[in-house]
Scaffold this motif. Sequence first.
Motif, mmCIF file in Angstrom:
data_model
loop_
_atom_site.group_PDB
_atom_site.id
_atom_site.type_symbol
_atom_site.label_atom_id
_atom_site.label_comp_id
_atom_site.label_asym_id
_atom_site.label_seq_id
_atom_site.Cartn_x
_atom_site.Cartn_y
_atom_site.Cartn_z
ATOM 1 N N SER A 138 12.247 20.000 -5.329
ATOM 2 C CA SER A 138 11.135 19.112 -5.650
ATOM 3 C C SER A 138 10.548 18.614 -4.337
ATOM 4 N N ALA A 139 9.223 18.664 -4.216
ATOM 5 C CA ALA A 139 8.587 18.108 -3.007
ATOM 6 C C ALA A 139 8.698 16.582 -3.083
ATOM 7 N N PRO A 140 8.591 15.876 -1.933
ATOM 8 C CA PRO A 140 8.680 14.411 -1.983
ATOM 9 C C PRO A 140 7.532 13.810 -2.806
ATOM 10 N N SER A 145 1.695 16.513 -9.727
ATOM 11 C CA SER A 145 1.946 17.734 -10.499
ATOM 12 C C SER A 145 2.702 18.698 -9.603
ATOM 13 N N GLY A 146 3.374 19.653 -10.249
ATOM 14 C CA GLY A 146 4.182 20.590 -9.474
ATOM 15 C C GLY A 146 3.350 21.503 -8.603
ATOM 16 N N MET A 147 2.083 21.742 -9.006
ATOM 17 C CA MET A 147 1.280 22.698 -8.247
ATOM 18 C C MET A 147 0.742 22.119 -6.939
ATOM 19 N N GLN A 148 0.699 20.781 -6.868
ATOM 20 C CA GLN A 148 0.043 20.137 -5.726
ATOM 21 C C GLN A 148 0.563 20.637 -4.371
ATOM 22 N N PRO A 149 1.893 20.693 -4.171
ATOM 23 C CA PRO A 149 2.364 21.183 -2.867
ATOM 24 C C PRO A 149 2.194 22.690 -2.708
ATOM 25 N N LEU A 150 1.758 23.375 -3.779
ATOM 26 C CA LEU A 150 1.685 24.838 -3.721
ATOM 27 C C LEU A 150 0.267 25.364 -3.540
ATOM 28 N N VAL A 151 -0.695 24.463 -3.355
ATOM 29 C CA VAL A 151 -2.093 24.906 -3.297
ATOM 30 C C VAL A 151 -2.329 26.045 -2.295
ATOM 31 N N GLN A 168 -2.027 32.344 0.439
ATOM 32 C CA GLN A 168 -1.052 32.423 1.531
ATOM 33 C C GLN A 168 0.297 32.875 0.955
ATOM 34 N N PRO A 169 0.984 33.839 1.606
ATOM 35 C CA PRO A 169 2.269 34.276 1.026
ATOM 36 C C PRO A 169 3.330 33.177 1.086
ATOM 37 N N LEU A 197 8.614 20.267 -15.337
ATOM 38 C CA LEU A 197 9.260 21.569 -15.214
ATOM 39 C C LEU A 197 8.145 22.576 -14.935
ATOM 40 N N GLY A 198 8.256 23.287 -13.805
ATOM 41 C CA GLY A 198 7.143 24.173 -13.434
ATOM 42 C C GLY A 198 7.593 25.597 -13.186
ATOM 43 N N ASN A 199 6.752 26.548 -13.563
ATOM 44 C CA ASN A 199 6.970 27.912 -13.078
ATOM 45 C C ASN A 199 5.632 28.481 -12.634
ATOM 46 N N TRP A 200 5.704 29.296 -11.582
ATOM 47 C CA TRP A 200 4.465 29.810 -10.995
ATOM 48 C C TRP A 200 4.527 31.306 -10.758
ATOM 49 N N SER A 201 3.400 31.931 -11.052
ATOM 50 C CA SER A 201 3.193 33.304 -10.637
ATOM 51 C C SER A 201 2.117 33.234 -9.565
#
Length: 615
Positions: free
Chosen positions: A24-26, A40-46, A52-53, A87-91
Amino acid sequence: MNASVIRSRYLAFFRERGHKEIPSAPLVPENDPTTLFTSSGMQPLVPYLLGQPHPLGKRLVNSQKCVRFQDIDEVGDNRHTTFFEMLGNWSLGDYFKRDQLPWIFTFLTQEIGLDPRRLYVTVFEGDASVSKDTESIAIWKELFASVGIDAKEGERIFAYPAKKNWWSRAGEPQYMPPGEPGGPDSEVFFDFGEHRRLHEQSLWNDQPCHPNCDCGRFMEIGNSVFMQYQKKADGSIQELPQKNVDFGGGLERIAAAANDNPDVFLIDLFSPMISILEQCSRTSYGQNQEPTKSMRIIADHLRALIMMIVDGVLPSNKHQGYALRRLIRRSLLHAKILRIADMTYLSEITEQVVDAYRDPYPSIVECRQTIIDTLHEESTRFAKTLERGMKEIESADVIDGKLAFHLYESFGFPWEMTVEIASNRGQTIDRKQFEDEFRKHQELSRTASAGMFKGGLVDHSEETTRLHTAHHLFLAALQKIVDPSIRQRGSNITAERLRIDVNLQRPLTEEDRHRVEELVNKKIREGLPVIRVDMEKKEAEKIGAQMEFGKKYPDRVSVYFIGSQDNFFSAEFCGGPHVNNTSEIANEGQVFKIFKEEAIGHGVRRFKAGIVSVV
Ligand code: SER
């Protein structure tokens, strides 16, 4: 089924399907000034959703700690909370709807055991730029058919406009700033049954009851966002180079569905807190509306603020610290409404929250005493503020709606408390006047936050990216000139300045300050390459790459090197983005400069710095 079982089954389910688990990100986002908290879980993954890989590959899963303040005034009903786990999952450009929707259906019906007849789903109805999501409709029909349910559109599958079935951090497409990713989504609702309706009528445009009507019967438990679009500078919505999936499901809500009771405060993460509150207030939960509401507010706020303290937030009058203080005060006021005089409930609830979260978030254990001390210090401080508020009331001739709102806003007096006080003076307060003031204020803060979003990372990505690389140079220069044991304790970057907190006992001397600035400027002038390398965490630690104190990292990380990998000036665990070469940080006639230095806590100093023109 308790929440920790749901959490671990979810993570295992997606790990078995090729996903790598990320921590989990802070709660306080890093390098993202557009928002106070990770919501949201996607925020740190933008950056990864934009192409970006990611060092761990294209399939990720986690349980993300989130705080949403938008809903704070709804807390007290049976479903809204400020803190929740998503709970998050990402493709990341890998699988899409054909895999995602069946996985979620299988997880909810087979792993959690929800009755498929109690599930209802929604999809995007389409607009001028993006067509109706008929593909998801077809997939849902097949899935329901596989368990013998004839899922008809308008009965079990509902199509809604962008307001309900489009997701981006900014909301509907027209509010997305240029560069922002988003897309149509498909939500799953659990039907708690007709008898759970809180309102006779559907609250949605006079239509008969349906998943989004907010009558209390249905609850959204998961949302698959098909994040395949991006807003462009000309205002159009265009396909991203990769089609992503961003799923988020509220852990507490899924647990409520598994319990077959829409009251999230009855799940195992909350029920021990509610029992403590019942005992110390000598009141039963669920019997009367107002005490029940107060217990929910106290339980929600205490859990949220404990998680915030664990992630390094301390009470103050600004930003995250102010939000924390507000939660503490609101919870104390509701304890007053419940006539709880003995403050030991604060420690008892803290112990209980520490116990509930010690497995997924072990750092909570070492924060136990800080949490208890903070709560007690703040309650003493707040007692003084309350006295001031009470004096204002006493000196007022009339307690009207405007004064009630002022007391609410400035001192945290909830409406109910002012009404109690007023009734003792034989006065009644115009609720409408209070609500009008409230709405005016909400309108103002919405405008302010829209402005904040616009002025943040997305609009000014070039400036923030430059300052992000300057931030790495600055930390390395502090270590080389001042003290090699300096470590980063927090950071934040806007288009105008960078901010870094480091462990350092004393202020910089004039000479040190000058030498640090000079070294950063020298590295900018040298035009060093900035290179990203994905590597095992152990290997990165071995070569001395910097990581932020107290932060949890996955086993594989990306490291940014400034210089070369064998001979670097700086190496940091970091997700980027960065400039390609340090010469891009400043233009001709510009230099790096430290703007401000201050102590922000015991042994921690905060620096603000940026790029200024010298001509
Ligand atoms: N980003 C979506 C949400 O927050 C799904 O994860 O609901």
